[in-house]
Design an enzyme around this catalytic site. Structure first.
Site, PDB file in Angstrom:
ATOM      1  N   GLU A 187      -0.926  -5.003   8.603  1.00  0.00           N
ATOM      2  CA  GLU A 187      -0.321  -4.337   9.932  1.00  0.00           C
ATOM      3  C   GLU A 187      -0.697  -4.783  11.402  1.00  0.00           C
ATOM      4  O   GLU A 187      -1.996  -4.642  11.536  1.00  0.00           O
ATOM      5  CB  GLU A 187      -0.157  -2.887   9.468  1.00  0.00           C
ATOM      6  CG  GLU A 187       0.661  -2.541   8.102  1.00  0.00           C
ATOM      7  CD  GLU A 187       0.767  -1.224   7.962  1.00  0.00           C
ATOM      8  OE1 GLU A 187       0.388  -0.180   8.966  1.00  0.00           O
ATOM      9  OE2 GLU A 187       0.972  -0.752   6.815  1.00  0.00           O
ATOM     10  N   ASP A 209       0.691  -1.220   0.061  1.00  0.00           N
ATOM     11  CA  ASP A 209       0.072   0.091   0.080  1.00  0.00           C
ATOM     12  C   ASP A 209       0.930   1.333   0.020  1.00  0.00           C
ATOM     13  O   ASP A 209       0.402   2.375   0.056  1.00  0.00           O
ATOM     14  CB  ASP A 209      -1.034  -0.027   1.074  1.00  0.00           C
ATOM     15  CG  ASP A 209      -0.533  -0.002   2.435  1.00  0.00           C
ATOM     16  OD1 ASP A 209       0.887  -0.238   2.665  1.00  0.00           O
ATOM     17  OD2 ASP A 209      -1.164   0.184   3.455  1.00  0.00           O
ATOM     18  N   SER A 210       2.175   1.044   0.012  1.00  0.00           N
ATOM     19  CA  SER A 210       3.163   1.912  -0.094  1.00  0.00           C
ATOM     20  C   SER A 210       2.815   2.943  -1.662  1.00  0.00           C
ATOM     21  O   SER A 210       3.406   4.018  -1.752  1.00  0.00           O
ATOM     22  CB  SER A 210       4.481   1.828  -0.037  1.00  0.00           C
ATOM     23  OG  SER A 210       4.786   0.608  -1.058  1.00  0.00           O
ATOM     24  N   GLU A 256       9.726  -3.717  10.499  1.00  0.00           N
ATOM     25  CA  GLU A 256       9.933  -2.373   9.857  1.00  0.00           C
ATOM     26  C   GLU A 256      10.858  -1.378  10.951  1.00  0.00           C
ATOM     27  O   GLU A 256      10.180  -1.141  11.823  1.00  0.00           O
ATOM     28  CB  GLU A 256       8.860  -1.841   9.085  1.00  0.00           C
ATOM     29  CG  GLU A 256       9.254  -0.579   8.455  1.00  0.00           C
ATOM     30  CD  GLU A 256       8.323  -0.039   7.355  1.00  0.00           C
ATOM     31  OE1 GLU A 256       7.267  -0.757   7.210  1.00  0.00           O
ATOM     32  OE2 GLU A 256       8.398   1.021   7.040  1.00  0.00           O
ATOM     33  N   LYS A 312      -0.945  -9.353   3.310  1.00  0.00           N
ATOM     34  CA  LYS A 312      -0.109  -8.941   4.706  1.00  0.00           C
ATOM     35  C   LYS A 312      -0.836  -7.734   5.097  1.00  0.00           C
ATOM     36  O   LYS A 312      -1.562  -6.865   4.654  1.00  0.00           O
ATOM     37  CB  LYS A 312       1.382  -8.046   3.821  1.00  0.00           C
ATOM     38  CG  LYS A 312       1.882  -7.546   5.207  1.00  0.00           C
ATOM     39  CD  LYS A 312       3.328  -6.905   4.686  1.00  0.00           C
ATOM     40  CE  LYS A 312       3.519  -5.668   3.953  1.00  0.00           C
ATOM     41  NZ  LYS A 312       2.893  -4.208   4.762  1.00  0.00           N
ATOM     42  N   ASP A 345      -0.959  -6.164   0.175  1.00  0.00           N
ATOM     43  CA  ASP A 345      -1.262  -5.483   1.467  1.00  0.00           C
ATOM     44  C   ASP A 345      -2.513  -5.036   1.447  1.00  0.00           C
ATOM     45  O   ASP A 345      -3.361  -4.945   0.572  1.00  0.00           O
ATOM     46  CB  ASP A 345      -0.511  -4.180   1.274  1.00  0.00           C
ATOM     47  CG  ASP A 345       0.658  -4.080   2.048  1.00  0.00           C
ATOM     48  OD1 ASP A 345       0.844  -4.634   3.250  1.00  0.00           O
ATOM     49  OD2 ASP A 345       1.494  -3.144   1.833  1.00  0.00           O
TER      50      ASP A 345
END
Ligand code: KIV
Length: 283
Positions: free
Chosen positions: A119, A49-50, A186, A117, A88
């Protein structure tokens, strides 16, 4: 063991066995560059999602939608012949509840991803457990979690104090226990990343977390020198594609203005009327 000895593709079980090092992960958002990364035998192509920042030019990742992630997943999956595609889960695509998480993750798998993925640590273990229960492999992501940018007050190194470090170790154990097949660490101190890597049976994938993780991930635009400078210290820029592209664009513009492009050799001539041939792409 290489993926080729078992199957042509990198799989979740294969990655589990790569605990110990050497897992190469890169983000990808489009077909052309995903294809090159796949040719370079990247193990995982992460549709991160970057993309909200590096592809869309946003300030953070919070505005990225499920639909946008599905769109980019399709093109990356189309390019990936060997790599495992992981998508993501964007902000608000799994926070509301387990049912929402399953429905959205399912859509990413339908678009071509093999895993998702998300978070968070202990706070998302129920999501991870539910997804894995329904055979949706999950990569966890702890430490600096960009979707928590407002809570963190910016993109800061996490786990520097003993209390934070303890919480991160607990988070890592919790996501493993819940069924994650790997975890992204991270921006955490190197020693803590080494400790977590040693404590877990699943592979750790580091970004800005030092050399002791089982794998490393970089954002494609950072790796290619396409992101605005200065870049964070953990980024190694493997090519200055921005400089190459800017030079090419500048020379093209100049050639158009001065009439140097196109030359006669770059133009077409008429064919004799009796020749009937159709090329699908003009040569
Ligand atoms: O969105 C992303 O690109 C990521 C990587 C930085 C791990 O989550």
């Amino acid at each position: 063991m290489t993926p080729q000895t078992v199957t042509e593709r990198v799989t979740v079980p294969y990655l589990r066995e790569k605990k110990g090092g050497g897992i190469a992960v890169m983000t990808a958002y489009d077909f052309a560059l995903a294809r090159l990364a796949d040719m370079a035998e990247m193990d995982i192509l992460l549709v991160g999602d970057s993309l909200g920042m590096v592809f869309q030019g946003g300030e953070n990742t919070l505005s990225v939608t499920t639909e946008q992630m599905i769109y980019h997943t399709r093109w990356v999956a189309r390019a990936a012949r060997r790599a495992l595609v992981v998508t993501d889960m964007p902000f608000l695509s799994y926070q509301v509840g387990c049912a929402q998480a399953i429905e959205n993750a399912g859509q990413f798998l339908q678009a071509g991803a093999a895993a998702v993925k998300l978070e968070g640590g202990e706070a998302v273990v129920d999501r991870i457990a539910q997804l894995t229960r329904y055979d949706i492999p999950v990569m966890a992501h702890i430490g600096l979690t960009p979707q928590s940018v407002h809570r963190m007050g910016g993109y800061r190194v996490q786990g520097r104090t003993p209390m934070e470090a303890k919480r991160l170790l607990n988070d890592a154990r919790a996501v493993e226990q819940a069924g994650a097949f790997a975890v992204v660490l991270e921006a955490i101190p190197m020693k803590l990343a080494a400790k977590i890597t040693k404590a877990l049976k699943i592979p750790t994938i580091g970004i800005g977390s030092g050399p002791h993780c089982d794998g490393q991930v970089l954002v494609l635009n950072d790796l290619l020198g396409l992101s605005p400078k200065p870049m964070p210290r953990f980024v190694r820029c493997y090519a200055d594609v921005a400089a190459v592209a800017l030079d090419a664009f500048t020379r093209f513009k100049k050639d158009v203005v001065t009439g140097v492009f196109p030359s006669k050799e770059e133009g077409y001539v008429s064919r004799a009327p009796q020749v009937r041939r159709r090329a699908s792409r003009p040569a």
